[in-house]
Design a protein around this motif. Structure first.
Motif, PDB file in Angstrom:
ATOM      1  N   UNK A 154       0.814  -1.209   0.000  1.00 35.23           N
ATOM      2  CA  UNK A 154       0.000   0.000   0.000  1.00 35.23           C
ATOM      3  C   UNK A 154       0.844   1.253   0.000  1.00 35.23           C
ATOM      4  N   UNK A 155       0.178   2.380   0.025  1.00 35.65           N
ATOM      5  CA  UNK A 155       0.829   3.682  -0.040  1.00 35.65           C
ATOM      6  C   UNK A 155       1.164   4.183   1.357  1.00 35.65           C
ATOM      7  N   UNK A 156       2.335   4.771   1.516  1.00 40.74           N
ATOM      8  CA  UNK A 156       2.761   5.323   2.800  1.00 40.74           C
ATOM      9  C   UNK A 156       2.030   6.644   3.056  1.00 40.74           C
ATOM     10  N   UNK A 157       1.218   6.675   4.133  1.00 44.60           N
ATOM     11  CA  UNK A 157       0.473   7.890   4.485  1.00 44.60           C
ATOM     12  C   UNK A 157       0.758   8.269   5.941  1.00 44.60           C
ATOM     13  N   UNK A 158       1.970   7.958   6.390  1.00 39.91           N
ATOM     14  CA  UNK A 158       2.314   8.158   7.799  1.00 39.91           C
ATOM     15  C   UNK A 158       2.127   9.612   8.229  1.00 39.91           C
ATOM     16  N   UNK A 159       2.632  10.538   7.418  1.00 37.84           N
ATOM     17  CA  UNK A 159       2.564  11.956   7.803  1.00 37.84           C
ATOM     18  C   UNK A 159       1.124  12.424   7.969  1.00 37.84           C
ATOM     19  N   UNK A 160       0.273  12.040   7.017  1.00 38.39           N
ATOM     20  CA  UNK A 160      -1.125  12.475   7.073  1.00 38.39           C
ATOM     21  C   UNK A 160      -1.882  11.810   8.217  1.00 38.39           C
ATOM     22  N   UNK A 161      -1.472  10.608   8.606  1.00 41.95           N
ATOM     23  CA  UNK A 161      -2.214   9.840   9.604  1.00 41.95           C
ATOM     24  C   UNK A 161      -1.928  10.272  11.035  1.00 41.95           C
ATOM     25  N   UNK A 162      -0.919  11.098  11.227  1.00 42.39           N
ATOM     26  CA  UNK A 162      -0.543  11.446  12.607  1.00 42.39           C
ATOM     27  C   UNK A 162      -1.611  12.278  13.315  1.00 42.39           C
ATOM     28  N   UNK A 163      -2.510  12.877  12.545  1.00 43.11           N
ATOM     29  CA  UNK A 163      -3.556  13.698  13.162  1.00 43.11           C
ATOM     30  C   UNK A 163      -4.886  12.964  13.261  1.00 43.11           C
ATOM     31  N   UNK A 164      -4.899  11.675  12.945  1.00 44.04           N
ATOM     32  CA  UNK A 164      -6.146  10.911  12.955  1.00 44.04           C
ATOM     33  C   UNK A 164      -6.563  10.602  14.390  1.00 44.04           C
ATOM     34  N   UNK A 165      -7.799  10.956  14.741  1.00 41.76           N
ATOM     35  CA  UNK A 165      -8.306  10.683  16.088  1.00 41.76           C
ATOM     36  C   UNK A 165      -8.482   9.183  16.284  1.00 41.76           C
ATOM     37  N   UNK A 166      -8.025   8.683  17.418  1.00 46.82           N
ATOM     38  CA  UNK A 166      -8.154   7.256  17.717  1.00 46.82           C
ATOM     39  C   UNK A 166      -6.930   6.451  17.366  1.00 46.82           C
ATOM     40  N   UNK A 167      -5.978   7.077  16.647  1.00 46.34           N
ATOM     41  CA  UNK A 167      -4.728   6.413  16.270  1.00 46.34           C
ATOM     42  C   UNK A 167      -3.590   7.171  16.957  1.00 46.34           C
ATOM     43  N   UNK A 168      -3.238   6.797  18.184  1.00 52.61           N
ATOM     44  CA  UNK A 168      -2.270   7.574  18.965  1.00 52.61           C
ATOM     45  C   UNK A 168      -0.859   7.517  18.383  1.00 52.61           C
ATOM     46  N   UNK A 169      -0.130   8.605  18.556  1.00 55.10           N
ATOM     47  CA  UNK A 169       1.274   8.610  18.140  1.00 55.10           C
ATOM     48  C   UNK A 169       2.139   7.782  19.058  1.00 55.10           C
ATOM     49  N   UNK A 170       1.729   7.678  20.311  1.00 52.27           N
ATOM     50  CA  UNK A 170       2.458   6.876  21.303  1.00 52.27           C
ATOM     51  C   UNK A 170       1.477   5.978  22.041  1.00 52.27           C
ATOM     52  N   UNK A 171       1.828   4.698  22.177  1.00 50.14           N
ATOM     53  CA  UNK A 171       1.013   3.781  22.960  1.00 50.14           C
ATOM     54  C   UNK A 171       1.297   3.957  24.441  1.00 50.14           C
ATOM     55  N   UNK A 172       0.449   3.380  25.254  1.00 54.16           N
ATOM     56  CA  UNK A 172       0.618   3.525  26.700  1.00 54.16           C
ATOM     57  C   UNK A 172       1.761   2.689  27.240  1.00 54.16           C
ATOM     58  N   UNK A 173       2.220   1.710  26.444  1.00 55.57           N
ATOM     59  CA  UNK A 173       3.376   0.880  26.824  1.00 55.57           C
ATOM     60  C   UNK A 173       4.278   0.727  25.614  1.00 55.57           C
ATOM     61  N   UNK A 174       5.563   0.592  25.796  1.00 59.88           N
ATOM     62  CA  UNK A 174       6.528   0.519  24.684  1.00 59.88           C
ATOM     63  C   UNK A 174       6.562  -0.858  24.016  1.00 59.88           C
ATOM     64  N   UNK A 175       5.499  -1.172  23.274  1.00 65.03           N
ATOM     65  CA  UNK A 175       5.432  -2.478  22.614  1.00 65.03           C
ATOM     66  C   UNK A 175       5.544  -2.293  21.101  1.00 65.03           C
ATOM     67  N   UNK A 176       5.980  -3.352  20.438  1.00 62.96           N
ATOM     68  CA  UNK A 176       6.056  -3.364  18.975  1.00 62.96           C
ATOM     69  C   UNK A 176       4.903  -4.202  18.446  1.00 62.96           C
ATOM     70  N   UNK A 177       4.058  -3.578  17.629  1.00 61.24           N
ATOM     71  CA  UNK A 177       2.814  -4.233  17.219  1.00 61.24           C
ATOM     72  C   UNK A 177       2.282  -3.572  15.943  1.00 61.24           C
ATOM     73  N   UNK A 178       1.488  -4.295  15.173  1.00 56.48           N
ATOM     74  CA  UNK A 178       0.834  -3.717  14.009  1.00 56.48           C
ATOM     75  C   UNK A 178      -0.674  -3.743  14.214  1.00 56.48           C
ATOM     76  N   UNK A 179      -1.288  -2.591  14.068  1.00 58.27           N
ATOM     77  CA  UNK A 179      -2.731  -2.449  14.243  1.00 58.27           C
ATOM     78  C   UNK A 179      -3.364  -2.183  12.877  1.00 58.27           C
ATOM     79  N   UNK A 180      -4.471  -2.858  12.604  1.00 60.72           N
ATOM     80  CA  UNK A 180      -5.178  -2.633  11.346  1.00 60.72           C
ATOM     81  C   UNK A 180      -6.605  -2.167  11.629  1.00 60.72           C
ATOM     82  N   UNK A 181      -7.076  -1.279  10.783  1.00 58.22           N
ATOM     83  CA  UNK A 181      -8.414  -0.758  11.005  1.00 58.22           C
ATOM     84  C   UNK A 181      -8.832   0.158   9.884  1.00 58.22           C
ATOM     85  N   UNK A 182      -9.800   1.007  10.184  1.00 58.22           N
ATOM     86  CA  UNK A 182     -10.419   1.844   9.160  1.00 58.22           C
ATOM     87  C   UNK A 182     -10.312   3.319   9.531  1.00 58.22           C
ATOM     88  N   UNK A 183      -9.798   4.112   8.588  1.00 63.57           N
ATOM     89  CA  UNK A 183      -9.821   5.566   8.722  1.00 63.57           C
ATOM     90  C   UNK A 183     -11.086   6.057   8.018  1.00 63.57           C
TER      91      UNK A 183
END
Length: 702
Positions: A154-183
């Motif tokens: 897919x297309x890299x949209x990291x910069x645009x996604x940083x302002x998406x509500x519900x998709x935090x820039x930092x998680x509450x714990x320092x884990x490595x994980x991939x989350x999938x969902x719908x914008x």
């Protein structure tokens, strides 16, 4: 072809007659998918795409040798033509579709057969109409966001996604994980996004889905439109091996990611197929109240063992499917723009469109909101327009396909004067209003109220009505009951005698039954017969005005669109109804017990139940087909209501009784096919006669 046939039911879809037609359909679907996944203008609505998919599947079932490698039954979005530079850790697959309860049950049975045991449990989530993404976190920090693309990359949209509500820039714990969902865009997001877009010189977005996709992929835009996110899957969750899907979603919610389970739709967990059907139905009922668009429900096996055993085809997992709701956004041709003037003088543009089924209802007109919005959207007669209807929301036009506009299309010109009375228009607010207010339409509403089929007020003709309005004595029907004999006698050619007779007739009309009052109020999508049905069903005006949209649909002939309109009309008429009641106008239908009292009595006391009541006091759904001795067709339907049932015009699995008489056709055959209870019309006539004679018959007696 895949080992497991696609879940789209192609049993009743017509196969294509030639390989050329088959290939052309695939090309059309590829183009539509490419535009959809790229976030461009929609070139094909969901219902059309699904219909083509079914025909492609049907063709491949009949002619497996025709099956193309890039068929949409095999490849996500049929390839979609989307180029992506971020390779997904695992493919982002699509979902198969089911369209009704029977297909859902078939899918569940097939899943059980594939895994060789009962499914441990299911989850039900909203199928959000947005753009799928994969978000990668490293040590708790968001490092990359990619769109679905073609499922492989897919297309890299990291910069645009940083302002998406519900998709935090930092998680509450320092884990490595991939989350999938719908914008996606919520209803509020969509409103704000359009305000920003128009303020910066752009045209309004056509719909929330395109707005979300376009915003997510936009670079260097002068403004930041709001976006929202809900997660529906997680990969590489630390210590997540062996977790059910519901538990995994709870785990990422604890990390600060917003999930479908945390949305207003929730994520019900079901252990049986019956529970599954109930949960999907409940989500469908919530559709218009969620605050964001969904086009279905996603059903998944909850247990990882069941998922592993089921596996996936090249296109979709076998352990999940999408239950598609009737499309709530379609395209149609705008045939005219009419200007309507409401009871309070509000002037509104209304779109007249070629009939199209939206959200399970055939729509022929839709709101254009207000003239400022119409000018901004630049919708023109002849355009192909997007028609949206979510749940019980009144249909609206959200935009036009500008690339298909005719060269000679003419922009709409708003009226300079009130189209009803020719008076001045107040344009100071978004909703334009005739300067005469209620007086603008007073003549029409008063004449209808006084008519023979309504309140039957003799002597209140058009001429007298015009005199009363001109003298400022009346602006709505309730004002008639405040008239003074001496004042009316001063009107041209009236005199004391004529005025006295008129007011006596007005006073006498207070005793008219509720059905007549309702007819006189001129509720849209009702007339004399519908007003009588409503009055007979609810019994009192309080019961009627307090009824929900769902309760209104218990009345014969009232479907979702009509129920929505009636409910909205009654809200608008509430002040006039209150004034009429305050002046002593009757608000009760004689001889009718209010619906709530009937249901309560039937539920608690079997002796109070009518023959066509269920044990819980609810109405049986009854279809009368063919002739009933001694009754016309309408009288047969009225008899069903008199006996406590709800008359329906079509036979379905929800039908509880079918009355069959001479001349019955396909409805009787369908009733037998579905195994429904059937009653000969002569027995139904005997049941009615016993009830009318004051006996207390039950259905089983006949």
């Amino acid at each position: 072809m895949s080992e497991i046939a696609p879940v789209v039911d192609a049993a009743h879809a017509a196969p294509f007659e030639s390989t050329d037609d088959y290939r052309e359909a695939i090309e059309r679907m590829r183009a539509a998918a490419a535009a959809y996944y790229a976030g461009e203008d929609i070139v094909m609505d969901d219902a059309t795409y699904d219909a083509l998919f079914a025909r492609v599947a049907a063709t491949e079932a009949v002619h497996p040798d025709w099956a193309a490698a890039d068929s949409p039954t095999e490849v996500v979005a049929a390839g979609g033509g989307v180029v992506g530079d971020v390779v997904h850790s695992t493919p982002m697959l699509s979902l198969g579709n089911v369209f009704d309860e029977d297909e859902l049950r078939v899918w569940a049975a097939r899943l059980e057969k594939v895994i060789g045991r009962p499914v441990a449990g299911f989850t039900v989530e909203p199928k959000i109409d947005g753009m799928a993404i994969a978000a990668r976190y490293v040590d708790g920090t968001l490092v990359q966001v990619a769109t679905r693309g073609d499922g492989q990359a897919g297309e890299d949209v990291t910069a645009q996604a940083r302002a998406v509500a519900g998709l935090p820039g930092e998680l509450r714990r320092p884990v490595t994980v991939e989350v999938r969902g719908e914008v996606f865009m919520t209803d509020d997001d969509f409103t704000k996004a359009n305000e920003l877009r128009v303020a910066h010189g752009g045209a309004p977005f056509a719909n929330p889905r395109n707005a979300a996709a376009g915003t997510l992929r936009a670079q260097d835009r002068a403004y930041v439109a709001p976006l929202s996110f809900l997660a529906y899957a997680v990969h590489d969750l630390p210590e997540g091996e062996g977790l059910t899907h519901s538990a995994a979603m709870a785990a990422i919610a604890d990390l600060g990611v917003t999930t479908t389970a945390g949305s207003p739709a929730g994520m019900p967990q079901c252990t049986t197929v019956d529970e599954l059907v109930t949960a999907v139905t409940a989500l469908g009922a919530l559709r218009g109240k969620l605050g964001f668009d969904i086009d279905g429900a996603v059903v998944k096996a909850d247990a990882p063992a069941d998922r592993d055993a089921a596996g996936s085809s090249s296109r979709a997992p076998r352990w999940a499917t999408a239950f598609k709701f009737p499309a709530d956004t379609r395209t149609s041709t705008l045939t005219a723009i009419e200007v309507q003037v409401g009871r309070t003088g509000v002037i509104t543009p209304v779109a007249v469109i070629a009939p199209v089924q939206v959200g399970g209802v055939v729509v022929t007109s839709a709101t254009l909101h207000n003239f400022d919005d119409l000018v901004r959207r630049d919708v023109r007669v002849g355009d192909t327009v997007f028609v949206r209807r979510a749940g019980e929301v009144i249909p609206e036009i959200t935009g036009a396909k500008l690339d298909e506009r005719a060269a000679d299309a003419v922009a709409f010109t708003p009226p300079e004067f009130c189209p009803r009375c020719g008076g001045e228009i107040d344009r100071s607010q978004k909703r334009w209003r005739c300067m005469q207010g209620r007086a603008c339409g007073a003549g029409e509403s008063l004449a209808y109220f006084a008519a023979r089929d309504s309140m039957d007020i003799e002597g209140l003709g058009d001429k007298v009505i015009r005199l009363l309005i001109a003298a400022g004595m009346v602006t709505d029907p309730a004002d008639l009951f405040t008239l003074d004999v001496e004042a009316v006698a001063q009107l041209d050619r009236m005199g004391a005698t004529s005025a006295g007779k008129l007011l006596a007739n007005i006073e006498a009309s207070k005793a008219q039954p509720m059905s007549r009052v309702l007819t006189g109020l001129g509720v849209r999508m009702t007339g004399r017969s519908m007003s009588r049905r409503l009055a007979r069903h609810f019994g009192t005006m309080d019961e009627l005005t307090g009824a929900t949209v769902e309760q209104l649909q218990n009345v014969e002939g009232v479907g979702p669109e009509r129920a929505t309109t009636i409910a909205a009309e009654l809200v608008e008429l509430a002040p006039i109804i209150a004034k009429l009641a305050g002046h002593g106008v009757n608000m009760v239908e004689p001889g009718i017990v209010p619906a709530s009292e009937r249901a309560a009595a039937a539920a608690t006391d079997p002796s109070e139940r009518l023959p066509l009541h269920n044990e819980d006091g609810s109405q049986m759904i009854v279809v009368v087909t063919g002739s009933v001795p001694g009754l016309t067709r309408n009288e047969g339907n009225e008899a069903v209501e008199r006996l406590g049932g709800k008359s329906s015009g079509s036979v379905s699995k929800k039908t509880q009784l079918v009355v069959v008489g001479d001349g019955a056709g396909s409805k009787a055959a369908k009733a037998e096919e579905l195994g429904l209870r059937i009653m000969p019309s002569d027995r139904f006539a005997a049941l009615l006669a016993a009830h009318d004679a004051g006996e207390s018959p039950t259905l089983d007696d006949f």
